[in-house]
Scaffold this motif. Structure first.
Motif, PDB file in Angstrom:
ATOM      1  N   TYR A 447       0.850  -1.194   0.000  1.00 40.16           N
ATOM      2  CA  TYR A 447       0.000   0.000   0.000  1.00 40.16           C
ATOM      3  C   TYR A 447       0.882   1.239   0.000  1.00 40.16           C
ATOM      4  CZ  TYR A 447      -3.930  -2.985   1.400  1.00 40.16           C
ATOM      5  OH  TYR A 447      -4.896  -3.968   1.451  1.00 40.16           O
ATOM      6  N   THR A 482     -12.031  -3.318   3.280  1.00 33.56           N
ATOM      7  CA  THR A 482     -10.802  -3.697   3.967  1.00 33.56           C
ATOM      8  C   THR A 482      -9.619  -2.823   3.554  1.00 33.56           C
ATOM      9  OG1 THR A 482     -10.082  -5.373   2.348  1.00 33.56           O
ATOM     10  CG2 THR A 482     -11.607  -6.085   4.081  1.00 33.56           C
ATOM     11  N   THR A 483      -9.760  -2.078   2.464  1.00 33.61           N
ATOM     12  CA  THR A 483      -8.695  -1.154   2.057  1.00 33.61           C
ATOM     13  C   THR A 483      -8.687   0.087   2.933  1.00 33.61           C
ATOM     14  OG1 THR A 483      -8.826  -1.903  -0.244  1.00 33.61           O
ATOM     15  CG2 THR A 483      -7.796   0.237   0.139  1.00 33.61           C
ATOM     16  N   TRP A 512      -5.866 -11.383   3.691  1.00 33.91           N
ATOM     17  CA  TRP A 512      -5.853 -10.682   4.977  1.00 33.91           C
ATOM     18  C   TRP A 512      -4.721 -11.203   5.852  1.00 33.91           C
ATOM     19  CZ3 TRP A 512     -11.035 -11.616   3.196  1.00 33.91           C
ATOM     20  CH2 TRP A 512     -11.347 -12.972   3.085  1.00 33.91           C
ATOM     21  N   GLY A 517      -6.993  -4.603   7.072  1.00 37.86           N
ATOM     22  CA  GLY A 517      -6.708  -3.232   6.660  1.00 37.86           C
ATOM     23  C   GLY A 517      -6.102  -2.387   7.758  1.00 37.86           C
ATOM     24  N   THR A 521      -3.734   1.102   7.867  1.00 39.04           N
ATOM     25  CA  THR A 521      -4.469   2.337   8.190  1.00 39.04           C
ATOM     26  C   THR A 521      -4.209   2.781   9.625  1.00 39.04           C
ATOM     27  OG1 THR A 521      -6.452   1.101   8.832  1.00 39.04           O
ATOM     28  CG2 THR A 521      -6.298   1.810   6.538  1.00 39.04           C
TER      29      THR A 521
END
Length: 719
Positions: A447, A482-483, A512, A517, A521
């Motif tokens: 990411y 989930t992003t 996952w 996520g 995050t």
């Protein structure tokens, strides 16, 4: 070959017929299987036509059938505690077993199919297992009342003993089991008032600890069968590559190699023992077709993601006027780019399975199955048999962290393909090595985050703009929650807030990873909010509290961890502290980390304070263990771990020497406080992970003046 030909290194059996009680009832019997010492793999012996979560044997043993796999996170113990509480059992008589594969009877109420994940084991089973325990208790009482010809209302149950004070009669569960099985289960059994709990909320040792300590616990690797072959598959070093051609002549010359077959996943070696399988696989000559393979390096993917951040985006949250706030008069802007690498799960036990075809053509599979119903369907489809002819025997597993939770069961499809290609005449133990696992994909995706924030003249945060580029784990074209989870539901009161995403497609399979996520995050949000507060002249704890006025449970854990660490008190020379608070899977966790500069030039974490609010604390011992484990797991990842694709997309890492876990002397002291709560219980397997990274990074920034913009921290220092 039948099930009787399966052996394990040690086993013991519970005697007698029994009572099986369930909440969802059906007329069917449960498949028999081997029992583990103290932890049966399934119900054994005559079973009444009541589908079950609770089994009471004539020896007085109470076995709960767990629809959730036990791979160290504690559901066997937690679910047994819930049942024992409502059953008024003695803890010493409690056991746990893996339930059979049945997506209807044993479905996870959060998923709609049988499976373990998302920190849901206790949360989705709380009411269900309470009712199961209360139902079993009521049937035991009804049996005693009929046997003694006394009113059921005069009977009491305590610590596994059923008593009638007026007549002086008393007996155990075992003596009542057979008769209780004939009683009509109550439709709505009375549940205990929580004030009367005697087991829930108290520390209990985990049921599986003794067997794991003395070596008698049975994992898939311990399962053996007569005439069994070991099978391994040679996989490509590039994701998306396929076999163009191969030469197996040298492999077939290796002593112990029995056969070589091409399967959809690569080239399978069959051997009489593990060493021969490894040596034979190494002797293969394979030419791989790279036409459809992922050919970009990790650095090239990062650059592509940076370009995508400026393109078309999917909206997740949009409050206020972010653009105006970012360009307003008298504001201070802060920008940050954060880069997150691929992460492997790296559980201690790599994937493995034993498949055996019985004389009637049915197939028994022994494996640490996280989604047993899906594994069952995968075997049936791949081997061309009716699903009713497939039995999954879920074993204890040596960790997962998401690795075994693959929708569609790609690993089991490989194992089944290898079994089918062999002709299924001999049992097959299909094994992945550590290298197979590290290089096997299904990683936490790469990411890239772009963040912009604005602070007004009084130091207040007035704008937040966040863009996340990365793969959709769910392979969605619309927004994948989930992003953005953990960012789109930001708890901080910021008047102008926007969160968007760009979802990408790669040949690298994504999955996952422990806390999903929130792995990225949580880090992005908690490091950026910390920088904004510092830039605005705010204390890291007080500043957060001021922004969390509408979130009392966030506030509760943050205040508690600050008390625990005596936030604001002097810190030893050469050290600094950082804080982070994050909600994931409906559990609230705050952590403070104390950090110095280590011998390698990176962070040395000395102590972590942790406060957790997970609703009713079913077993505080397990909760503390999961917080400690999550902190250790997450800390190793943020400090050291990354899977990188080199030039041409070749996978670079292979084992713990270049994808290393946190070592025992690197584990910090951890102090955990559990917030007392009457809310329904929520998960603890994953929520301890997200706060540790940002807490360490925030301490590191205070210590060195250098914000962490790229993970892992140690690797990022020289990137």
């Amino acid at each position: 070959m039948g099930i009787q030909n399966i052996k394990v290194s040690r086993r013991s059996f519970l005697a007698g017929t029994g009572l099986v009680i369930g909440v969802a009832l059906a007329t069917r019997s449960l498949a028999a299987s081997a029992l583990l010492k103290g932890t049966p793999a399934d119900a054994v012996g005559p079973v009444q036509n009541l589908n079950a979560f609770v089994r009471v044997a004539t020896d007085g043993t109470v076995t709960i059938l767990s629809k959730h796999i036990e791979f160290g996170q504690g559901p066997y113990t937690g679910l047994a505690t819930i049942v024992a509480e409502e059953l008024d059992a003695d803890w010493g008589q409690m056991r746990a077993a893996a339930a059979p594969a049945d997506d209807e009877i044993y479905k996870n109420l959060a998923f709609g199919l049988q499976g373990t994940g998302g920190s849901t084991a206790i949360a989705n089973s709380w009411e269900q297992m309470r009712v199961a325990g209360a139902t079993a208790r009521a049937m035991l009482v009804a049996a005693a009342a009929e046997m003694w010809d006394v009113p059921a209302g005069e009977i009491t149950v305590s610590k596994g003993r059923v008593s009638h004070a007026a007549s002086g009669r008393e007996t155990g569960f075992g003596e009542l089991a057979d008769k209780a099985a004939t009683m009509e289960p109550p439709a709505n059994p009375a549940l205990k008032d929580p004030k009367d709990f005697v087991l829930i909320g108290k520390d209990r040792p985990k049921l599986d600890t003794p067997a794991k300590t003395d070596g008698t616990a049975i994992f898939t690797l311990d399962v053996l069968a007569d005439d069994m072959l070991i099978a391994m598959v040679a996989h490509p070093e590039h994701f998306g590559a396929t076999v163009k051609s191969y030469d197996d002549s040298a492999a077939r010359q290796v002593a112990g190699v029995v056969d070589v077959k091409r399967v959809p996943q690569g080239i399978a070696i069959y051997a009489e023992n593990t060493f021969a399988a490894l040596k034979g696989r190494a002797a293969l000559t394979i030419e791989w077709d790279l036409a459809a393979a992922e050919s970009r390096s990790s650095e090239e993917i990062y650059d592509d993601y940076r370009r995508l951040i400026g393109g078309e985006l999917l909206g997740a949250t949009d409050n206020g006027d972010v653009e105006a706030a970012l360009s307003g008069d008298g504001i201070t802007r802060l920008e940050s780019e954060l880069v997150f690498p691929f992460l492997a799960h790296a559980p201690m036990e790599p994937l493995d399975a034993v498949l055996v075809r019985a004389d009637d053509g049915s197939i028994d599979c022994y494996t640490g199955s996280q989604f047993p119903g899906q594994d069952k369907a995968a075997i049936a489809e791949t081997c061309g048999v009716d699903p009713a002819m497939v039995r999954i025997h879920t074993q204890l597993a040596g960790g997962s962290f998401g690795r075994r939770a693959q929708f569609g069961s790609p690993y089991m499809r490989e194992a089944a393909a290898v079994f089918a290609a062999s002709g299924m005449n001999r049992p097959i133990k299909h094994m992945w090595t550590r290298e197979d696992d590290i290089r096997g994909g299904f990683y936490r995706p790469i990411y890239v985050h772009s963040l912009k924030g604005a602070i007004d003249a009084e130091g207040n945060i007035v704008a937040w703009d966040q863009v996340i580029a990365g793969q959709s784990i769910m392979k969605k074209t619309e927004l994948d929650d989930t992003t953005v989870e953990g960012a789109s539901d930001l708890p901080y009161t910021i008047p102008n807030l926007r969160v968007r995403a760009h979802q990408t497609e790669l040949q690298v399979p994504a999955l996952w990873w422990r806390s999903v996520g929130h792995t990225h995050t949580g880090f992005a949000v908690e490091t950026f909010i910390d920088e904004l507060l510092e830039r605005g002249g705010k204390d890291a704890v007080d500043g957060r509290l001021a922004l969390l006025s509408e979130h009392p449970r966030h506030t509760g854990v943050l205040k508690r961890v600050a008390e625990l660490a005596d936030w604001g008190s002097p810190v030893p020379d050469g050290r600094q502290r950082g804080v982070a608070v994050h909600k994931s899977f409906n559990t609230y966790v705050a952590e403070i980390a104390e950090v110095s500069i280590g011998a390698d030039g990176g962070p040395r974490v000395h102590k972590v304070w942790c406060a957790v609010d997970c609703g009713v604390a079913v077993n505080p011992n397990v909760i503390r263990a999961q917080m400690e484990g999550g902190i250790g797991y997450g800390l190793g990842a943020v400090l050291f771990d990354q899977i990188t694709l080199g030039d041409g997309g070749k996978i670079m890492q292979s084992n713990f020497h270049d994808y290393r876990s946190l070592r025992i002397d690197e584990m910090p002291e951890v102090e955990v406080a559990i917030i007392e709560s009457s809310e329904p219980p929520t998960g603890v397997g994953e929520p301890g992970v997200p706060p540790i990274g940002p807490a360490v990074a925030n301490a590191w920034r205070r210590l060195t003046g250098q914000p962490v913009r790229r993970l892992p921290i140690v690797g990022g220092l020289t990137s």
